[in-house]
Write an enzyme that holds these catalytic residues in place. Structure first.
Site, PDB file in Angstrom:
ATOM      1  N   LYS A 163       6.896   5.854  -0.828  1.00 52.35           N
ATOM      2  CA  LYS A 163       6.111   6.262  -1.996  1.00 52.35           C
ATOM      3  C   LYS A 163       5.562   5.062  -2.755  1.00 52.35           C
ATOM      4  O   LYS A 163       4.381   5.025  -3.116  1.00 52.35           O
ATOM      5  CB  LYS A 163       6.975   7.128  -2.923  1.00 52.35           C
ATOM      6  N   LYS A 197       4.066   3.116 -13.905  1.00 48.04           N
ATOM      7  CA  LYS A 197       5.489   3.263 -13.565  1.00 48.04           C
ATOM      8  C   LYS A 197       5.720   2.953 -12.088  1.00 48.04           C
ATOM      9  O   LYS A 197       6.637   2.196 -11.727  1.00 48.04           O
ATOM     10  CB  LYS A 197       5.957   4.684 -13.876  1.00 48.04           C
ATOM     11  N   THR A 225      10.160  10.219  -8.357  1.00 51.42           N
ATOM     12  CA  THR A 225       9.821   8.880  -7.890  1.00 51.42           C
ATOM     13  C   THR A 225      10.639   7.890  -8.700  1.00 51.42           C
ATOM     14  O   THR A 225      10.434   7.739  -9.904  1.00 51.42           O
ATOM     15  CB  THR A 225       8.322   8.590  -8.057  1.00 51.42           C
TER      16      THR A 225
END
Length: 296
Positions: A171, A246, A96
Site C-alpha cells: 500500500k 499520512k 493503512t
C-alpha cells in the site's frame, strides 16, 4: 454468508460494511460516531455498543481505523476485540498503518491462536461505495483463502502480497508512486499553461504517449479532460490530501526502517505538507494542482 463484525464506519468503512450487508452477510458494526451507526443500521447492519461486543462470537472481524495507534488499541487494549473473540475468528485489518505495527498486532493475535491479515485497500471512497476496491493482503495463505469470499463482496481484486506486513508494504509503495506521479502531472500542466499549450491538447497527446499514467487518464488534476475526476467537482475528495500525506509519511518511515532511498517520496511529502498546512488537507489530493500550477 458470514457473521461479520465491522469496526470503523468512516468514509471508507461505512460503505464497505454496507456492501457486506447488501451481499447478505450478517454484519454487526461499531463506531464511536452515532451518525455512522445510524447509517449502518439504515444499510442493514446490526450495531453494537463496543468493539468487544462487535467482535464477540463473529466468524470474521474487520477493522478500518485511522492509524496504527487506534489499531493497536482496538486489538490489544483493555476491552479490545481479542478479549472477546471466539476461537478461530478471522481478523482482517483494512486500515493503512505502519508495517511494524501491522506485524506486531498480528503476532499478538497469533499468540492467542487467531489469524490477523493486514489488508489495506486502493480505490478511495468511490471504490468503497461501488464495491470495486483492490485489497493488498499480508498473512498466511490459508487465512487469505478464508477471507476472499468476504473481501470479494467489497472489492474487485484480492491480491495476496506475502507474509504479515506485506499488504501494508504494498500500500505505501503504491501511494508513493501515485503521489509522485500526480505531482509530475501537475507540473506538466503548469508548464503547459505558461507556455501556451491548451490543457486538452496536452491531455490528448500525453494520454497516447509515454507519459500516460493513471494520475493523468483516470484522475486528471485539471478540470475538463476526465469528467469523473475530482478536479471537475472543485476537488471534492475521493482521497484527501491529508490522507495522502499520512501515507507518504508512512512510506518515509518504512524507507528509513529498511534503509531504502526515497528522495522523490521525501519531496512529495514536503510538498503535501505545504499544501495541507495551507488549509487544503480536506481537498482531494489532486488539488495540489492549485499549488503546483501557480509556479513562481
Amino acid at each position: 454468508m458470514a457473521d461479520v463484525g465491522f469496526i470503523g464506519l468512516g468514509n471508507m468503512g461505512g460503505p464497505m460494511a454496507a456492501n457486506l450487508a447488501k451481499a447478505g452477510h450478517a454484519v454487526t458494526a461499531f463506531d464511536i460516531s452515532a451518525d455512522a451507526l445510524e447509517r449502518a443500521r439504515e444499510a442493514g447492519a446490526a450495531t453494537a455498543a463496543s468493539v468487544a461486543l462487535a467482535a464477540a462470537g463473529r466468524e470474521v472481524v474487520i477493522t478500518m481505523l485511522p492509524a496504527g495507534a487506534e489499531v493497536s488499541e482496538v486489538y490489544r487494549g483493555e476491552g479490545g476485540v481479542l478479549s472477546a473473540a471466539a476461537p478461530g475468528t478471522l481478523f482482517i485489518d483494512c486500515s493503512t498503518i505502519d508495517v511494524d505495527t501491522a506485524r506486531s498486532v498480528a503476532a499478538t493475535a497469533a499468540e492467542g491462536g487467531w489469524p490477523l491479515l493486514d489488508a489495506p485497500v486502493s480505490g478511495g471512497v468511490a471504490g468503497a461505495a461501488a464495491g470495486t476496491l483492490t485489497f493488498m493482503v499480508g498473512g498466511e495463505a490459508d487465512a487469505v483463502a478464508r477471507a476472499r469470499p468476504v473481501l470479494g463482496d467489497m472489492g474487485k481484486a484480492v491480491i495476496h502480497a506475502g507474509a504479515s506486513g506485506a499488504g501494508q508494504t504494498a500500500k505505501v509503495c503504491n501511494n508513493l508512486i501515485l503521489a509522485v506521479s500526480m505531482i509530475g502531472v501537475c507540473e506538466a500542466f503548469g508548464m503547459a499553461d505558461r507556455l501556451g499549450l491548451e490543457r486538452q491538447t496536452l491531455f490528448d497527446i500525453v494520454s497516447k504517449a509515454t507519459g500516460q499514467c493513471w494520475a493523468l487518464t483516470s484522475y486528471c488534476p485539471v478540470p475538463g479532460p476526465v469528467e469523473a475526476a475530482p478536479s471537475n467537482r472543485d476537488y471534492a475528495p475521493g482521497f484527501t490530501a491529508q490522507m495522502m500525506l499520512k501515507d507518504l509519511r508512512l512510506a518515509q518511515t518504512a524507507a528509513a526502517s529498511a534503509g531504502a532511498a526515497s528522495p522523490l517520496g521525501a519531496e512529495a511529502a514536503a510538498l503535501y505538507t505545504l499544501f495541507c498546512n495551507a488549509g487544503n488537507g480536506a481537498d482531494d489530493f489532486s488539488g495540489i494542482m492549485k499549488m503546483i500550477g501557480q509556479g513562481d
